[in-house]
Design an enzyme around this catalytic site. Structure first.
Site, PDB file in Angstrom:
ATOM      1  N   GLY A  34       0.840  -1.190   0.000  1.00 54.56           N
ATOM      2  CA  GLY A  34       0.000   0.000   0.000  1.00 54.56           C
ATOM      3  C   GLY A  34       0.871   1.235   0.000  1.00 54.56           C
ATOM      4  O   GLY A  34       2.084   1.151   0.190  1.00 54.56           O
ATOM      5  N   GLY A  35       0.237   2.365  -0.223  1.00 52.71           N
ATOM      6  CA  GLY A  35       1.008   3.611  -0.231  1.00 52.71           C
ATOM      7  C   GLY A  35       0.123   4.752   0.191  1.00 52.71           C
ATOM      8  O   GLY A  35      -1.087   4.635   0.172  1.00 52.71           O
TER       9      GLY A  35
ATOM     10  N   PHE B 283       1.923   8.324   5.173  1.00 55.36           N
ATOM     11  CA  PHE B 283       3.263   8.690   5.571  1.00 55.36           C
ATOM     12  C   PHE B 283       4.336   7.956   4.769  1.00 55.36           C
ATOM     13  O   PHE B 283       5.505   8.093   5.054  1.00 55.36           O
ATOM     14  CB  PHE B 283       3.448   8.403   7.052  1.00 55.36           C
ATOM     15  CG  PHE B 283       2.462   9.128   7.918  1.00 55.36           C
ATOM     16  CD1 PHE B 283       2.656  10.464   8.214  1.00 55.36           C
ATOM     17  CD2 PHE B 283       1.341   8.497   8.409  1.00 55.36           C
ATOM     18  CE1 PHE B 283       1.758  11.152   9.007  1.00 55.36           C
ATOM     19  CE2 PHE B 283       0.438   9.181   9.198  1.00 55.36           C
ATOM     20  CZ  PHE B 283       0.637  10.512   9.501  1.00 55.36           C
TER      21      PHE B 283
ATOM     22  N   SER C 258       5.163   4.388   1.760  1.00 52.06           N
ATOM     23  CA  SER C 258       4.697   3.140   1.157  1.00 52.06           C
ATOM     24  C   SER C 258       5.049   1.946   2.036  1.00 52.06           C
ATOM     25  O   SER C 258       6.022   1.978   2.777  1.00 52.06           O
ATOM     26  CB  SER C 258       5.347   2.948  -0.204  1.00 52.06           C
ATOM     27  OG  SER C 258       5.088   4.065  -1.001  1.00 52.06           O
ATOM     28  N   VAL C 259       4.232   0.891   1.918  1.00 45.58           N
ATOM     29  CA  VAL C 259       4.448  -0.309   2.718  1.00 45.58           C
ATOM     30  C   VAL C 259       4.783  -1.480   1.795  1.00 45.58           C
ATOM     31  O   VAL C 259       4.138  -1.656   0.757  1.00 45.58           O
ATOM     32  CB  VAL C 259       3.186  -0.663   3.536  1.00 45.58           C
ATOM     33  CG1 VAL C 259       3.461  -1.839   4.450  1.00 45.58           C
ATOM     34  CG2 VAL C 259       2.724   0.526   4.335  1.00 45.58           C
TER      35      VAL C 259
ATOM     36  N   LYS D 120       7.488  -0.347   6.341  1.00 43.58           N
ATOM     37  CA  LYS D 120       6.983   0.960   5.925  1.00 43.58           C
ATOM     38  C   LYS D 120       8.156   1.907   5.744  1.00 43.58           C
ATOM     39  O   LYS D 120       8.936   2.118   6.655  1.00 43.58           O
ATOM     40  CB  LYS D 120       6.036   1.488   7.000  1.00 43.58           C
ATOM     41  CG  LYS D 120       5.419   2.798   6.639  1.00 43.58           C
ATOM     42  CD  LYS D 120       4.103   2.999   7.375  1.00 43.58           C
ATOM     43  CE  LYS D 120       3.249   4.014   6.652  1.00 43.58           C
ATOM     44  NZ  LYS D 120       1.859   3.670   6.607  1.00 43.58           N
TER      45      LYS D 120
ATOM     46  N   ASP E 176      -5.404   9.767  12.312  1.00 42.18           N
ATOM     47  CA  ASP E 176      -5.693   9.344  10.941  1.00 42.18           C
ATOM     48  C   ASP E 176      -6.521   8.062  10.940  1.00 42.18           C
ATOM     49  O   ASP E 176      -6.194   7.099  10.251  1.00 42.18           O
ATOM     50  CB  ASP E 176      -4.371   9.156  10.190  1.00 42.18           C
ATOM     51  CG  ASP E 176      -4.544   9.259   8.683  1.00 42.18           C
ATOM     52  OD1 ASP E 176      -5.618   9.703   8.239  1.00 42.18           O
ATOM     53  OD2 ASP E 176      -3.608   8.887   7.954  1.00 42.18           O
TER      54      ASP E 176
END
Ligand SMILES: *[C@@H]1O[C@H](CO)[C@@H](O)[C@H](O)[C@H]1NC(C)=O
Ligand SMILES: *[C@@H]1O[C@H](CO)[C@@H](O)[C@H](O)[C@H]1NC(C)=O
Ligand SMILES: *[C@@H]1O[C@H](CO)[C@@H](O)[C@H](O)[C@H]1NC(C)=O
Ligand SMILES: *[C@@H]1O[C@H](CO)[C@@H](O)[C@H](O)[C@H]1NC(C)=O
Ligand SMILES: *[C@@H]1O[C@H](CO)[C@@H](O)[C@H](O)[C@H]1NC(C)=O
Ligand SMILES: *[C@@H]1O[C@H](CO)[C@@H](O)[C@H](O)[C@H]1NC(C)=O
Ligand SMILES: *[C@@H]1O[C@H](CO)[C@@H](O)[C@H](O)[C@H]1NC(C)=O
Ligand SMILES: *[C@@H]1O[C@H](CO)[C@@H](O)[C@H](O)[C@H]1NC(C)=O
Ligand SMILES: *[C@@H]1O[C@H](CO)[C@@H](O)[C@H](O)[C@H]1NC(C)=O
Ligand SMILES: *[C@@H]1O[C@H](CO)[C@@H](O)[C@H](O)[C@H]1NC(C)=O
Ligand SMILES: *[C@@H]1O[C@H](CO)[C@@H](O)[C@H](O)[C@H]1NC(C)=O
Ligand SMILES: *[C@@H]1O[C@H](CO)[C@@H](O)[C@H](O)[C@H]1NC(C)=O
Length: 841
Positions: A508-509, A512, A514-515, A529, A624
């Site tokens: 994912g991205g 804060f 990208s993972v 991350k 968040d």
């Protein structure tokens, strides 16, 4: 009332004796015809809000006439307006500001006028200027009710105060434009300005050098009362914005509902428009800025400068260049750009000689990877990269070329608006930069090195071989990372590179960073991350990480370790095989979460948050909360991800990130209201998410048949009208009305309670847990104003299924306005949604 609350009244009595005929009285708010202001004298507005006088700009010996907040409002001097922006004085005691020939005029040390209000007025008598409590300096003839001859609001500097207008008047040809300072020490007009489109498109633009537009607000939409590309205006409870357009004038202005809030917009030297509010505890707090990313500001780093979103400072000179004016770079003015260290030799080839007789070598090209290309390239019809290179080489003016998709582009002269992207950014291109040969390593020394190595290796080859064997053996047994601070592991970057196969599998991205997925040697799976824009130094980062590392709860994603090398900051987490909640709720038609599972997810998430807010040593506000940040393990047990990151990334950064990055629908109103954010902001976001858990679609999306525009408003309407039978119609249609009515009702009541506008009216996460556990009962909360704002109650009724069939009886005028408003609002939500999607984690 006046005498009771106005300490200035007493002060002016006290200091009455200090008044001299020709000088300003202490504490006065007016300069009259026979008075002058100089030295450290100031005038203060009647209510003690603003002060005007000479101020010194930064670390210089330049003085300007300026306006700032009075010290009881904002203790640190904050300049909001400057008169003589271009021409300072150096001795404020022999300079004076006074009325002269019907104008307010600033005379310098030699009594030469250097700034004037410059109006032609017929009456020269009874002219005076008054500093008002809204920060407007007004020149008038006669009584206070007479029309101003001149006012500072018509000539803003870089600050836009409530009540002032930004726009233009077609009768007088007057325009109000915000212009940045040249740098943080120089109020002279800088390169960046904000103006209303003079062509009447009802859109604002930020311009570079008064000519290049690099940001627009989009056109004003009078129905939803927002600028089309600033959807976050929808979430607005502080400002009363209004856009006025008629035959004579067009402008935008705003006021603040709560006059105790001190807030301003500025056109910053960064080229961004920023909204800051004063918080007693924290100083000037940044709540909003556009363009969101620093590198989106046109030519921010000047000629041959390169902007990098992931480094601080953002600007660096290209390899082979150095800042033209180092001093200005230190003042955050990068517009001067960079100079070439060594002049080019151009096409002179090897024949030329320098002044001292040294032979000149051909210019060469340096490869710059992952760049966004500069502006103003010319395309050239050639067939290969080498032809492109020689084309550039043979043109003395050519400073760079790129060969992308079989197309050759060349640039001549200054390279502007360059950006260094990250290696995994798909938009990165390779640029070849022309440099003098001497900028490249001298091949002689390289040759020497090679010989040295050859000799050395011949002598010590056995030793080397031995070392290699040892190294290989050691590497095979080497444990990745080493434990620090109890459970946390400090990883080395190259190890994380290895286990993630060079960051190839992106999970994912957004938010804060990208993972990426990684597999350890013991075949356990991790999520890595890579943090972006971390403004913290190594030590602070380690401190924060170790705090986060101590927080462990079954409903929080476990931090296993971190990596901090150079500017790289990475976090290593347990991998969650079932991904994030948003995928299950919104994107998986075949794998629908049952109601019971949803209820457990709601409860588990609440427990995780309650732990963060109430049970940790230092309360952590997540900042968040959204379905993207709720991960599910193999048993579909929810785990809150990304907690503590807001702090880790740095306060100002995180505030802008969380405010701007696609989390609009979950943002509590106080995020942009100018008050300190508390854990109740998470409660609000959680409430918004509860609605989505029930409905199975994003709150920002209208229902498929378009009947339900904003689910929370609809749901609030249904549950407050308390028709139990209708509750199942609120449930995700994919569940086919299979759900526990009482639980659904409970979840929706909690949701309504969580999204109350006033944070004091929201429950704590601990209370939410108790309600969902059935320990505590919840009374029916009122429908929050924010939900009503999306449509009045009529609107809600109109869009419930039961009443839509009867809409023909509805009072026709009202209803048709409501529905047309609705449609336009819905379509603008949709058009923004794709962006939402991209930027969310
Ligand atoms: C200002 O000075 C002039 C002459 O010096 C005088 O006639 C006038 O009355 C004065 N005005 C005020 C407001 O004191
Ligand atoms: C202020 O400027 C002077 C000279 O211009 C310089 O020596 C000094 O270091 C500066 N002080 C600060 C705090 O920047
Ligand atoms: C005052 O301003 C004038 C005009 O700009 C300038 O020529 C003069 O040198 C200034 N006087 C001083 C003392 O700076
Ligand atoms: C004042 O305005 C006139 C024209 O209205 C202009 O010629 C003059 O340059 C202006 N002076 C200043 C100091 O702005
Ligand atoms: C405003 O500008 C227009 C066109 O540029 C011009 O015709 C008009 O005379 C100007 N009006 C004033 C008051 O300067
Ligand atoms: C305004 O419109 C005209 C004609 O459409 C165009 O030539 C001009 O560049 C526009 N001005 C700006 C500032 O966009
Ligand atoms: C801005 O534009 C002016 C012409 O309008 C030009 O002379 C100046 O060099 C430009 N400034 C920069 C930094 O490019
Ligand atoms: C908002 O501003 C407009 C125009 O200035 C004004 O008419 C209106 O009363 C204001 N609304 C509130 C709620 O203050
Ligand atoms: C526009 O200006 C004219 C004269 O200046 C005035 O008579 C008219 O009322 C104004 N129109 C509006 C809509 O303000
Ligand atoms: C460089 O020298 C060679 C031979 O001496 C000559 O043919 C060539 O034209 C020269 N090139 C330039 C640019 O002077
Ligand atoms: C080529 O070299 C000559 C002599 O060194 C120099 O005068 C000339 O400016 C150079 N030409 C260019 C385009 O750099
Ligand atoms: C190089 O730039 C100069 C000045 O801008 C121009 O006169 C000349 O024609 C340019 N040469 C080429 C080959 O483009």
């Amino acid at each position: 009332m006046e005498t009771k609350t106005n300490p200035k009244f007493l002060l002016s009595l006290l200091f009455l004796s200090l008044c001299l005929k020709s000088r300003i009285c202490f504490g006065a708010d007016t300069i009259t015809a026979n008075q002058s202001l100089s030295g450290d004298q100031t005038i203060v507005s009647a209510g003690g809000k603003f002060e005007l006088g000479f101020f010194k700009a930064g670390n210089t010996s330049n003085y300007y006439i300026g306006m700032w907040y009075y010290k009881t409002v904002v203790p640190e001097q904050t300049i909001v307006w400057v008169a003589n922006r271009v021409q300072p004085v150096s001795d404020r005691f022999s300079s004076e500001l006074r009325i002269s020939d019907g104008n307010l005029v600033l005379f310098n040390e030699s009594k030469t006028p250097i700034w004037s209000t410059n109006v032609s007025s017929s009456s020269v008598s009874s002219i005076h200027v008054v500093l008002s409590d809204n920060g407007n300096l007004v020149l008038r003839a006669g009584s206070d009710s007479s029309l101003p001859l001149w006012q500072s609001f018509d000539y803003p500097a870089h600050t836009w105060l409530p009540g002032a207008r930004i726009g233009f008047n077609t009768v007088t040809n007057q325009t109000q434009v915000l212009t940045s300072w040249k740098n943080s020490d120089d109020p002279a007009p800088g390169l960046f300005s904000l103006e209303l489109d003079p062509n009447g498109s009802d859109a604002y633009f930020i311009l570079w050098n008064r000519s290049i537009r690099y940001w627009t607000s989009g056109a004003w939409d009078p129905k939803s009362r927002i600028f089309s590309l600033v959807p976050e205006m929808r979430l607005n409870y502080i400002y009363n914005f209004s856009y006025v357009k008629n035959k004579n004038e067009s402008y935008f202005t705003y006021s603040v509902y709560d006059p105790s809030i001190t807030s301003r917009f500025i056109m910053d030297v960064s080229g961004q428009i920023k909204q800051r509010s004063w918080l007693k505890s924290q100083g000037w707090n940044l709540f909003w800025s556009q363009p969101r990313k620093q590198c989106e500001v046109y030519a921010y780093c000047g000629a041959f400068g390169s902007c990098n979103e992931n480094s601080l400072p953002f600007c660096n000179c290209l390899n082979g260049f150095e800042p033209k004016l180092k001093m200005n770079w230190d003042l955050q003015d990068y517009s001067g750009g960079c100079n070439r260290r060594t002049t080019l030799n151009c096409g002179n080839g090897t024949n030329g000689t320098t002044d001292n007789g040294k032979k000149l070598k051909k210019d060469r090209f340096r490869e710059l990877t992952s760049m966004s290309l500069p502006v103003g390239g010319q395309s050239v019809e050639v067939g290969s990269t080498s032809q492109c290179e020689s084309f550039c080489f043979n043109d003395c003016n050519c400073t760079a070329y790129a060969y992308v998709d079989n197309k050759c582009s060349i640039w001549s002269g200054d390279l502007l608006d360059l950006q260094q992207l990250t290696a995994d950014d798909g938009n990165g291109k390779t640029l070849y930069l022309r440099l003098a040969a001497s900028e490249f390593k001298d091949p002689k020394s390289k040759k020497g090195l090679i010989i040295g190595v050859a000799v050395g290796s011949a002598v010590g080859i056995a030793v080397l071989l031995g070392l290699i064997v040892v190294a290989v053996l050691r590497d095979r047994n080497r444990v990745i990372g080493k434990s620090v601070e109890g459970s946390l592991v400090a990883f080395e970057y190259r190890d994380l590179q290895e286990v993630t196969k060079n960051f190839s599998e992106k999970l994912g991205g957004g938010g804060f960073g990208s993972v990426f997925k990684g597999t350890m040697r013991d075949s356990s799976v991790i999520a890595v991350k890579k943090l972006e824009s971390v403004s913290q130094g190594e030590k602070q980062f380690r401190t924060e990480v170790s705090t986060i590392g101590t927080i462990q709860h079954v409903n929080l994603v476990r931090l296993r370790g971190f990596c901090s090398e150079g500017s790289k900051r990475l976090l290593v987490y347990d991998y969650m095989p079932n991904g994030s909640l948003d995928a299950h709720l919104f994107n998986c038609p075949n794998d629908v979460l049952e109601w019971n599972t949803r209820y457990q997810i709601a409860l588990g998430t609440a427990r995780g948050l309650a732990y963060l807010h109430e049970k940790c040593r230092d309360c952590i506000i997540h900042c968040d909360i959204k379905p993207e940040n709720i991960l599910l393990d193999t048993e579909l047990c929810p785990k809150v991800a990304d907690f503590g990151l807001a702090k880790l990334v740095g306060r100002e950064f995180s505030r802008v990130l969380t405010t701007m990055r696609g989390t609009r629908g979950y943002l509590a109103p106080e995020w942009i209201s100018g008050v300190a954010v508390t854990a109740k902001a998470d409660v609000y976001s959680y409430g918004m998410m509860l609605f989505e858990i029930v409905s199975g679609r994003r709150n920002s999306e209208p229902s498929e048949d378009g009947k339900v525009r904003f689910f929370p408003s609809w749901a609030a309407g249904v549950i407050t009208s308390n028709e139990e039978g209708d509750v199942l119609s609120l449930l995700d249609p994919k569940l086919g009305r299979n759900g526990d009515v009482e639980e659904i009702m409970r979840v929706l009541r909690v949701a309504c309670w969580c999204v109350q506008d006033d944070e004091a009216h929201r429950p704590s996460m601990g209370q939410v847990v108790q309600i969902l556990e059935g320990v505590l009962n919840v009374n029916l909360p009122s429908v929050p104003r924010s939900l009503q704002l999306f449509g009045d109650s009529q609107d809600i009724v109109f869009f419930t299924e039961s009443s839509s069939s009867q809409s023909s009886h509805a009072p026709s005028n009202n209803t048709s306005t409501a529905s047309s408003q609705t449609k336009s609002a819905a379509s603008s939500t949709i058009s923004k949604r794709s962006e939402d999607h991209q930027t969310s984690t």
